[in-house]
Design an enzyme around this catalytic site. Sequence first.
Site, PDB file in Angstrom:
ATOM      1  N   ASP A  74       0.821  -1.016  -0.033  1.00  0.00           N
ATOM      2  CA  ASP A  74      -0.023   0.003   0.105  1.00  0.00           C
ATOM      3  C   ASP A  74       1.001   1.303   0.149  1.00  0.00           C
ATOM      4  OD1 ASP A  74      -2.646   1.458   0.519  1.00  0.00           O
ATOM      5  OD2 ASP A  74      -1.799   1.891   2.346  1.00  0.00           O
TER       6      ASP A  74
ATOM      7  N   GLU B  92      -1.635  -5.297  -3.867  1.00  0.00           N
ATOM      8  CA  GLU B  92      -0.703  -4.509  -3.334  1.00  0.00           C
ATOM      9  C   GLU B  92       0.446  -5.478  -2.643  1.00  0.00           C
ATOM     10  OE1 GLU B  92      -3.756  -1.228  -1.629  1.00  0.00           O
ATOM     11  OE2 GLU B  92      -3.709  -3.025  -0.390  1.00  0.00           O
TER      12      GLU B  92
END
Length: 232
Positions: A47, A119
């Site tokens: 992220d 991610e």
Amino acid sequence: MNIKNFFEKYNIKINNEKLFNEALTHNSYANEHKLKYSYQRLEFLGDAILQMYVSRFLFFNYSKLSEGELTRLRASTVREETLFRVAKDINLGALVKLGHGEYITKGYEKPSILADVFEALTAAIYLDQKEDGLVTWLGQTLFKYIKDSNFINDTKDFKSELQELLQSEKRSDLKYIIEKEDFFANENKILYTVSVNLNGQKFGVGKGFSKQEAEQNAASDCLSKLKKPTSN
């Protein structure tokens, strides 16, 4: 599907396969097989990495956009819906390791899971391939999607547009009200239902897995109604 063969399509030759196995392991699979790892830690790192590299990509490729526009575009790029679409386009669901129950409910098609895995894989590629490998991966997946689709034009700040419209018409008393919160335990997500109220009257409704997304969708719904021609 073989992991190494999958990534060779993107000119990525895996060095540490354990990293990639971890990035593809859902906690339901980890619990069933008593593993000490799942993709959650790599998702956390991925992220942050995406925030950085998406920021850099937008900064150098969209020089005419203002700071505010870049910020909104970055938020739209790294949100769940966008990452899900990219993951689905490259058939990432075929690689995800799921527990029996999650597999039966087609977890390999769930937006939250596929976005999280994208991610996590971003982090795994960064750790295994360094920056060059990561740029190669993003260039052929996320950044390609942004360039090839109508993504930029479709990414709008409906709340700001609504506010500007109301100001031009000298209307005020705009409020966003949370009408409902639905908790999805299996995905650990909350679906928000938000309404737009003008002078106490409901004009639009929107849903989203964040309050901001729900408010944007509600503003979009409100705009479509306000702009709709009235019949005489």
